[in-house]
Motif scaffolding. Structure first.
Motif, PDB file in Angstrom:
ATOM      1  N   PHE A 181       0.855  -1.188   0.000  1.00 19.78           N
ATOM      2  CA  PHE A 181       0.000   0.000   0.000  1.00 19.78           C
ATOM      3  C   PHE A 181       0.894   1.241   0.000  1.00 19.78           C
ATOM      4  N   THR A 182       0.846   2.003  -1.078  1.00 14.76           N
ATOM      5  CA  THR A 182       1.799   3.099  -1.250  1.00 14.76           C
ATOM      6  C   THR A 182       1.190   4.482  -1.065  1.00 14.76           C
ATOM      7  N   ASP A 183      -0.110   4.636  -1.295  1.00 16.75           N
ATOM      8  CA  ASP A 183      -0.773   5.931  -1.145  1.00 16.75           C
ATOM      9  C   ASP A 183      -2.278   5.676  -1.200  1.00 16.75           C
ATOM     10  N   TYR A 184      -3.044   6.749  -1.110  1.00 17.75           N
ATOM     11  CA  TYR A 184      -4.499   6.624  -1.139  1.00 17.75           C
ATOM     12  C   TYR A 184      -4.957   5.978  -2.450  1.00 17.75           C
ATOM     13  N   LEU A 185      -5.686   4.868  -2.346  1.00 13.59           N
ATOM     14  CA  LEU A 185      -6.180   4.111  -3.497  1.00 13.59           C
ATOM     15  C   LEU A 185      -5.064   3.727  -4.470  1.00 13.59           C
ATOM     16  N   THR A 186      -3.863   3.549  -3.944  1.00 13.90           N
ATOM     17  CA  THR A 186      -2.703   3.251  -4.789  1.00 13.90           C
ATOM     18  C   THR A 186      -1.902   2.109  -4.177  1.00 13.90           C
ATOM     19  N   SER A 187      -1.594   1.129  -4.996  1.00 16.65           N
ATOM     20  CA  SER A 187      -0.792  -0.004  -4.537  1.00 16.65           C
ATOM     21  C   SER A 187       0.487  -0.087  -5.355  1.00 16.65           C
ATOM     22  N   ALA A 188       1.336  -1.051  -4.991  1.00 18.95           N
ATOM     23  CA  ALA A 188       2.603  -1.242  -5.688  1.00 18.95           C
ATOM     24  C   ALA A 188       2.444  -2.027  -6.983  1.00 18.95           C
ATOM     25  N   LEU A 189       1.222  -2.434  -7.318  1.00 21.28           N
ATOM     26  CA  LEU A 189       0.993  -3.189  -8.552  1.00 21.28           C
ATOM     27  C   LEU A 189       1.356  -2.359  -9.779  1.00 21.28           C
ATOM     28  N   GLU A 190       2.094  -2.968 -10.696  1.00 24.09           N
ATOM     29  CA  GLU A 190       2.387  -2.326 -11.973  1.00 24.09           C
ATOM     30  C   GLU A 190       1.164  -2.430 -12.892  1.00 24.09           C
ATOM     31  N   PRO A 191       1.098  -1.590 -13.926  1.00 27.24           N
ATOM     32  CA  PRO A 191      -0.095  -1.589 -14.794  1.00 27.24           C
ATOM     33  C   PRO A 191      -0.414  -2.941 -15.428  1.00 27.24           C
ATOM     34  N   ASP A 192       0.618  -3.774 -15.683  1.00 25.48           N
ATOM     35  CA  ASP A 192       0.370  -5.072 -16.312  1.00 25.48           C
ATOM     36  C   ASP A 192       0.507  -6.221 -15.310  1.00 25.48           C
ATOM     37  N   GLU A 193       0.362  -5.915 -14.026  1.00 24.78           N
ATOM     38  CA  GLU A 193       0.533  -6.903 -12.968  1.00 24.78           C
ATOM     39  C   GLU A 193      -0.826  -7.234 -12.347  1.00 24.78           C
ATOM     40  N   ILE A 194      -1.082  -8.505 -12.132  1.00 20.83           N
ATOM     41  CA  ILE A 194      -2.354  -8.954 -11.581  1.00 20.83           C
ATOM     42  C   ILE A 194      -2.116  -9.592 -10.220  1.00 20.83           C
ATOM     43  N   LEU A 195      -2.925  -9.224  -9.251  1.00 17.89           N
ATOM     44  CA  LEU A 195      -2.859  -9.842  -7.934  1.00 17.89           C
ATOM     45  C   LEU A 195      -3.480 -11.236  -8.007  1.00 17.89           C
ATOM     46  N   LEU A 196      -2.677 -12.251  -7.685  1.00 16.88           N
ATOM     47  CA  LEU A 196      -3.151 -13.629  -7.734  1.00 16.88           C
ATOM     48  C   LEU A 196      -3.719 -14.093  -6.409  1.00 16.88           C
ATOM     49  N   GLY A 197      -3.194 -13.536  -5.318  1.00 19.22           N
ATOM     50  CA  GLY A 197      -3.671 -13.940  -4.006  1.00 19.22           C
ATOM     51  C   GLY A 197      -2.839 -13.315  -2.906  1.00 19.22           C
ATOM     52  N   VAL A 198      -3.187 -13.645  -1.675  1.00 15.17           N
ATOM     53  CA  VAL A 198      -2.442 -13.152  -0.515  1.00 15.17           C
ATOM     54  C   VAL A 198      -2.051 -14.351   0.334  1.00 15.17           C
ATOM     55  N   ARG A 199      -0.788 -14.331   0.783  1.00 12.61           N
ATOM     56  CA  ARG A 199      -0.268 -15.398   1.624  1.00 12.61           C
ATOM     57  C   ARG A 199      -0.240 -14.908   3.073  1.00 12.61           C
ATOM     58  N   LEU A 200      -0.912 -15.633   3.963  1.00 13.95           N
ATOM     59  CA  LEU A 200      -0.946 -15.284   5.380  1.00 13.95           C
ATOM     60  C   LEU A 200      -0.258 -16.373   6.183  1.00 13.95           C
ATOM     61  N   PRO A 201       0.701 -16.005   7.045  1.00 12.65           N
ATOM     62  CA  PRO A 201       1.417 -17.026   7.819  1.00 12.65           C
ATOM     63  C   PRO A 201       0.522 -17.688   8.853  1.00 12.65           C
ATOM     64  N   LYS A 202       0.802 -18.947   9.111  1.00  9.97           N
ATOM     65  CA  LYS A 202       0.093 -19.671  10.161  1.00  9.97           C
ATOM     66  C   LYS A 202       0.661 -19.372  11.547  1.00  9.97           C
ATOM     67  N   ALA A 203       1.665 -18.521  11.590  1.00 16.18           N
ATOM     68  CA  ALA A 203       2.355 -18.241  12.847  1.00 16.18           C
ATOM     69  C   ALA A 203       1.415 -17.705  13.918  1.00 16.18           C
ATOM     70  N   TYR A 204       0.270 -17.146  13.508  1.00 14.53           N
ATOM     71  CA  TYR A 204      -0.649 -16.535  14.467  1.00 14.53           C
ATOM     72  C   TYR A 204      -1.762 -17.487  14.889  1.00 14.53           C
ATOM     73  N   THR A 205      -1.672 -18.758  14.476  1.00 15.26           N
ATOM     74  CA  THR A 205      -2.652 -19.742  14.907  1.00 15.26           C
ATOM     75  C   THR A 205      -2.628 -19.859  16.430  1.00 15.26           C
ATOM     76  N   GLY A 206      -3.782 -19.750  17.056  1.00 11.92           N
ATOM     77  CA  GLY A 206      -3.859 -19.849  18.510  1.00 11.92           C
ATOM     78  C   GLY A 206      -3.770 -18.517  19.229  1.00 11.92           C
ATOM     79  N   TRP A 207      -3.422 -17.457  18.520  1.00  7.71           N
ATOM     80  CA  TRP A 207      -3.408 -16.130  19.132  1.00  7.71           C
ATOM     81  C   TRP A 207      -4.845 -15.653  19.324  1.00  7.71           C
ATOM     82  N   GLY A 208      -5.059 -14.816  20.342  1.00  7.84           N
ATOM     83  CA  GLY A 208      -6.341 -14.145  20.463  1.00  7.84           C
ATOM     84  C   GLY A 208      -6.468 -13.099  19.371  1.00  7.84           C
TER      85      GLY A 208
END
Length: 281
Positions: free
Chosen positions: A149-176
């Motif tokens: 996230f670089t600015d308001y309504l602006t991301s680091a995605l290039e014009p020809d780049e597509i977001l495929l997904g987001v990877r979230l670590p399991k490290a927080y499993t069991g946290w409140g």
């Protein structure tokens, strides 16, 4: 209002989608569920020459167990995120925050990738991705949430780049966990929101992660709060004291829904509540 004239393509493969964006030469936009983009088109706040519809790409949908992390496809709808057993087990903060997005109709059509790529600081999911140290997987590379996230309504995605997904670590499993949100109506954007994770050991807070919604042009990580609560008592008094640091490093907007000073106050109050709820205090 009526959108400006644009061309529409619906590629049958990821490579075709990337090629269509490249051919559009920075005048193309990706459309998935359309819950963020279509209002901008109608108001003519966005006027791309080409819309590239990725809804026909099945590889962008679903949740996959990747060992130490979950990979959530960009085309996975909010409804699917809320109910997915892997997310409920390993990333329940994401499910809790997603359940507050807009209304059921939007949650059935809107996608996690569209919400994140839209990069609205008032959106609920960017702060969650930031708090969980998520990594954004694109057609070209992987981008840590802190750099996405670089600015308001602006991301680091290039014009020809597509977001495929987001990877979230399991490290927080069991946290409140807890997502605390203040908004004027059930369907409204958050005036301020707080995404919170807490790990307790022997009755004390060992670690905490805090992400803030709508406290600047991008989502904000409340590092000062995280430092203040670490290795301290899991008490409401301690959380209220630490939450006074929530506005540090923020630049909240002033608008019809509240002044910057009001948002700073809300951030303090909501952070204390989120910490207490996540810690079970």
């Amino acid at each position: 209002m009526i959108p400006a004239i644009f061309d529409y393509v619906r590629p049958s493969s990821l490579s075709d989608a990337v090629a269509a964006l490249r051919e559009a030469d920075e005048e193309g936009k990706v459309i998935a569920g359309g819950q963020s983009l279509l209002p901008l088109l109608r108001l003519r706040l966005a006027y791309p020459e080409v819309l590239v519809d990725v809804s026909g790409l099945p590889e962008l949908r679903g949740v996959r167990d990747d060992g130490d992390s979950l990979l959530i496809g960009a085309m996975t709808t909010h409804y699917e995120v809320i109910r997915d057993p892997l997310i409920q087990a390993h990333a329940p903060l994401l499910a809790a925050a997603t359940a507050t997005v807009a209304d059921p109709a939007v949650r059935h059509r809107g996608t996690i990738g569209g919400s994140l790529a839209h990069a609205d600081p008032a959106g609920d999911l960017p702060a969650v991705a930031l708090a969980m140290d998520g990594v954004f997987v694109t057609s070209a590379r992987e981008i840590p949430a802190r750099d996405f996230f670089t600015d308001y309504l602006t991301s680091a995605l290039e014009p020809d780049e597509i977001l495929l997904g987001v990877r979230l670590p399991k490290a927080y499993t069991g946290w409140g966990f807890h997502y605390e949100k203040f908004h004027r109506t059930a369907q409204a954007w958050a005036v301020v929101g707080v995404a919170c994770l807490v790990r307790r050991t022997n009755g004390e807070v060992a670690e905490a992660r805090v992400g803030l919604t709508n406290m600047g042009p991008t989502p904000v990580r409340a590092y000062a709060v995280e430092t203040a609560v670490a290795d301290g008592p899991a008490s409401r008094q301690a959380f209220q004291a630490a939450a006074q640091d929530a506005p540090d490093g923020t630049s909240p907007p002033s608008d019809l829904h509240g002044s910057a000073e009001y948002r700073r106050h809300l951030a303090q109050v909501l952070t204390a509540r989120a910490l207490a709820a996540a810690a079970g205090a």
